[in-house]
Enzyme design. Sequence first.
Site, PDB file in Angstrom:
ATOM      1  N   ASN A 182       0.800  -1.222   0.000  1.00  0.00           N
ATOM      2  CA  ASN A 182       0.000   0.000   0.000  1.00  0.00           C
ATOM      3  C   ASN A 182       0.838   1.281   0.000  1.00  0.00           C
ATOM      4  OD1 ASN A 182       0.328  -1.444   2.592  1.00  0.00           O
ATOM      5  ND2 ASN A 182      -0.394   0.470   3.481  1.00  0.00           N
ATOM      6  N   GLN A 187      -5.120  -3.774  -1.757  1.00  0.00           N
ATOM      7  CA  GLN A 187      -4.774  -2.753  -2.761  1.00  0.00           C
ATOM      8  C   GLN A 187      -4.880  -3.288  -4.193  1.00  0.00           C
ATOM      9  OE1 GLN A 187      -4.238   0.444  -2.239  1.00  0.00           O
ATOM     10  NE2 GLN A 187      -4.123   0.428  -0.004  1.00  0.00           N
ATOM     11  N   SER A 207     -11.050  -5.110   1.100  1.00  0.00           N
ATOM     12  CA  SER A 207     -11.726  -3.989   1.756  1.00  0.00           C
ATOM     13  C   SER A 207     -12.458  -3.169   0.698  1.00  0.00           C
ATOM     14  CB  SER A 207     -10.678  -3.121   2.454  1.00  0.00           C
ATOM     15  OG  SER A 207     -11.300  -2.053   3.092  1.00  0.00           O
ATOM     16  N   HIS A 209     -13.486   0.069   0.891  1.00  0.00           N
ATOM     17  CA  HIS A 209     -13.297   1.524   0.753  1.00  0.00           C
ATOM     18  C   HIS A 209     -12.114   1.910  -0.125  1.00  0.00           C
ATOM     19  CE1 HIS A 209     -10.079   2.442   3.832  1.00  0.00           C
ATOM     20  NE2 HIS A 209     -10.481   1.288   4.334  1.00  0.00           N
ATOM     21  N   THR A 220     -24.929  -9.096  13.317  1.00  0.00           N
ATOM     22  CA  THR A 220     -25.998  -8.842  12.347  1.00  0.00           C
ATOM     23  C   THR A 220     -25.397  -8.362  11.032  1.00  0.00           C
ATOM     24  OG1 THR A 220     -27.398  -8.219  14.200  1.00  0.00           O
ATOM     25  CG2 THR A 220     -28.163  -7.553  12.014  1.00  0.00           C
ATOM     26  N   CYS A 262      -2.331   4.823   7.930  1.00  0.00           N
ATOM     27  CA  CYS A 262      -2.487   4.183   9.238  1.00  0.00           C
ATOM     28  C   CYS A 262      -1.335   4.573  10.156  1.00  0.00           C
ATOM     29  CB  CYS A 262      -2.532   2.674   9.082  1.00  0.00           C
ATOM     30  SG  CYS A 262      -3.516   2.158   7.686  1.00  0.00           S
TER      31      CYS A 262
HETATM   32  N1  PMP Z   1      -4.267  -3.928   4.248  1.00  0.00           N
HETATM   33  C1  PMP Z   1      -3.805  -2.992   3.400  1.00  0.00           C
HETATM   34  C2  PMP Z   1      -2.747  -3.367   2.418  1.00  0.00           C
HETATM   35  C3  PMP Z   1      -4.326  -1.699   3.440  1.00  0.00           C
HETATM   36  O1  PMP Z   1      -3.871  -0.772   2.583  1.00  0.00           O
HETATM   37  C4  PMP Z   1      -5.322  -1.385   4.394  1.00  0.00           C
HETATM   38  C5  PMP Z   1      -5.879   0.018   4.474  1.00  0.00           C
HETATM   39  N2  PMP Z   1      -4.911   0.977   4.886  1.00  0.00           N
HETATM   40  C6  PMP Z   1      -5.770  -2.401   5.255  1.00  0.00           C
HETATM   41  C7  PMP Z   1      -5.219  -3.656   5.149  1.00  0.00           C
HETATM   42  C8  PMP Z   1      -6.836  -2.145   6.270  1.00  0.00           C
HETATM   43  O2  PMP Z   1      -8.084  -2.104   5.649  1.00  0.00           O
HETATM   44  P1  PMP Z   1      -9.393  -1.624   6.447  1.00  0.00           P
HETATM   45  O3  PMP Z   1      -9.301  -0.146   6.535  1.00  0.00           O
HETATM   46  O4  PMP Z   1     -10.537  -2.095   5.605  1.00  0.00           O
HETATM   47  O5  PMP Z   1      -9.378  -2.314   7.773  1.00  0.00           O
END
Ligand code: PMP
Length: 380
Positions: free
Chosen positions: A125, A172, A192, A194, A230, A322
Site C-alpha cells: 500500500n 490494494q 476492503s 473503501h 448482524t 495508518c
Molecule cells: N491492508 C492494506 C494493504 C491496506 O492498505 C489497508 C488500508 N490501509 C488495510 C489492510 C486495512 O483495511 P481496512 O481499513 O478495511 O481495515
Amino acid sequence: MWYNHDKMVYLDYAATAPILKEVKEAMREAEEKFFGNASALHTPGHLAMNEIEKTRELLAKIIKAEPEEIIFTAGASESNNTVIRTFQGCEIETSPIEHHSVLETAKVCRGKKLPKLYSYMLANNETGEVLKLPEIDKSFFDDSPLFREKNDWGKELVTDKRKSYLHSDLTQVLGKIPIDVKKLGLDYASFSTHKIGGPIGVGALYVKKGVPFKPLIIGGNQENKRRGGTYNTIGIIGFRTALEKIMTEKTCERYNKEVRKLRDLLAKRILEEIPGSSLNTELRASASLPNILNVSFRAAEGESIQLYLDAEGIIVSTGSACAAGDTKPSHVLMAKTGDAEVAHSSIRFSFGLDSSLSDVEQVMKVLPKIIDRLQQISTI
Ligand code: PMP
C-alpha cells in the site's frame, strides 16, 4: 470549491477512495428497501439476505472463487486478524512490509507448531510494489492440535491437512490487477471495500474450502457460524455496487492504461524538475501497481511537504495513512531502503480512475517551489 481552492486535487486513493456516486445512491435506496435483519425468516429478512448473496456471488466471480468461500467482515484489518488468529501458536511467516493488521497480529499469535501460515501481500500500500508470493510446502500431515480442537467450527470441516497455508492481503489489488485466487495458490485472501469506492467498514475474506478456520467473532450463526454479528446489508450492497464497476468499466484495464500513464508522467516530471528527488516505486509494469507513486525528496520532511500541499488543495499521504500521527519512519520504506532519511522525506501519490492530467499539472505547479523552500531551510 474546496475551501479556498477552485477544486481539490485528491491523490490519496490508496488511503481511501471517495465513495462512488452510484454506491451512495444504491445505499440510500437500500436503506428504504432492505432494512430487515438478514437472518430473519420473514420477508424483509429474505429480501436483505438475497442482496447479500448476490454480492457474495459477484465477489466470488471476480476473484475466481466459490460463493461459499467468501465471508463478509468489517474490513481488511478484521479479515487479516481472522486468518492469523486461526493459526495462533503456529509458525507464522510474513513479509516485513505487511500492513500493521498482519504484522501486529502475527507478533502476538506466532508460535512453533505446525501447520505454518505464510502471509504475504501481493501489492504493498505504500510503494505499490508487487511481491512474488512464496512457494509453500504442500505436503500433508494430520497430527496437529489446530485440527484436533473441538470448537464450533469443527475439526471435520478441515479436510485439507497441509503443512503450510498461504494468505494474501489483496486490499490494494482488487480492481487494479485481475485476481485468480486459485491460480495464485491462495488459501485465504483479504479485501476492503473503501479502496474501490465502497463504504468504509466493510470487507471480505476468502477462505478456501477445507482449510483450517476459526471465527474471530463468535456468538452468532451468521456466515455459517464463521462470523457473528448482524449482517451489514446496506454496506454489503454498497460493496456490490463498487464491484459492479470493476466489471462494467473494466477497471483493471483502465488502471493499466490510463492511470499508469498519469502516474509515470508525474514520476518523470518530478525527477526532471525537482533536484534531490528519487523514486521508491519501481515503474516497470510488472513491478508495481499502476496507481501508486512513492517519492523521496532529499532534505525535505514528508509531513511538511504534505501540509504545504494540503494548503494548496492537494491531498497526498506520507507513507501509510495508518501510520499518520506516528513519527516513526515507515516500516515499509525502512525495510526497502534501510535509510531513515529517505523514509522521513517520502510522499505517496495515489491515483484513481477520476484522476486527470490537470491533477499532475497542478502538483507540478506548486511542488518544485515547496521542495525548494523546505530544502533551503533544512539543517540536514
Ligand atoms: N491492508 C492494506 C494493504 C491496506 O492498505 C489497508 C488500508 N490501509 C488495510 C489492510 C486495512 O483495511 P481496512 O481499513 O478495511 O481495515
